[in-house]
Scaffold this motif. Sequence first.
Motif, short mmCIF file in Angstrom:
data_model
loop_
_atom_site.label_atom_id
_atom_site.label_comp_id
_atom_site.label_asym_id
_atom_site.label_seq_id
_atom_site.Cartn_x
_atom_site.Cartn_y
_atom_site.Cartn_z
N TYR A 106 0.82 -1.21 0.00
CA TYR A 106 0.00 0.00 0.00
C TYR A 106 0.85 1.26 0.00
O TYR A 106 0.34 2.34 0.04
CB TYR A 106 -0.96 -0.02 1.20
N GLY A 107 2.17 1.14 -0.02
CA GLY A 107 3.09 2.25 -0.08
C GLY A 107 3.21 2.95 1.26
O GLY A 107 2.24 3.03 1.99
N PRO A 108 4.36 3.39 1.65
CA PRO A 108 5.60 3.25 0.89
C PRO A 108 6.10 1.80 0.92
O PRO A 108 5.47 0.94 1.55
CB PRO A 108 6.57 4.16 1.64
N LEU A 109 7.21 1.55 0.21
CA LEU A 109 7.78 0.20 0.21
C LEU A 109 8.01 -0.25 1.65
O LEU A 109 8.44 0.53 2.49
CB LEU A 109 9.10 0.19 -0.57
N GLN A 110 7.73 -1.51 1.91
CA GLN A 110 7.83 -2.05 3.27
C GLN A 110 9.11 -2.84 3.43
O GLN A 110 9.44 -3.69 2.58
CB GLN A 110 6.63 -2.96 3.56
N ARG A 111 9.83 -2.59 4.51
CA ARG A 111 11.06 -3.36 4.80
C ARG A 111 10.68 -4.80 5.15
O ARG A 111 9.67 -5.03 5.82
CB ARG A 111 11.81 -2.72 5.95
N THR A 112 11.49 -5.74 4.68
CA THR A 112 11.21 -7.16 4.95
C THR A 112 12.21 -7.77 5.91
O THR A 112 11.97 -8.86 6.43
CB THR A 112 11.24 -7.97 3.65
N GLY A 113 13.36 -7.12 6.10
CA GLY A 113 14.41 -7.70 6.93
C GLY A 113 15.28 -8.69 6.17
O GLY A 113 16.24 -9.22 6.72
N VAL A 114 14.96 -8.97 4.91
CA VAL A 114 15.78 -9.87 4.08
C VAL A 114 16.90 -9.03 3.48
O VAL A 114 16.66 -8.10 2.71
CB VAL A 114 14.94 -10.53 2.97
#
Length: 77
Positions: A61-69
């Motif tokens: 849904y924005g902004p880009l979401q951090r994944t931790g990868v």
Amino acid sequence: MTLAAGPNHTLVGVVTPTPSVDLEPKGTYTTPVTISSVHRDHQVGPQDSLTVSAELLAQGYGPLQRTGVEAHATLRR
């Protein structure tokens, strides 16, 4: 890829896959990246290194979401 100034003397760039790329669980995605540098009046010594880091960000849904990868590599001359 366009690089922009980031925090702590870093450069930041975003690689966006084509819409046909769908990373399912355990999926992979690779893209070639070339890093080069030209220093005038500077001799590159054996102690010089460059650390390259990447993090997978999720579109939503924005902004880009951090994944931790994350991935990190140190390049030495």
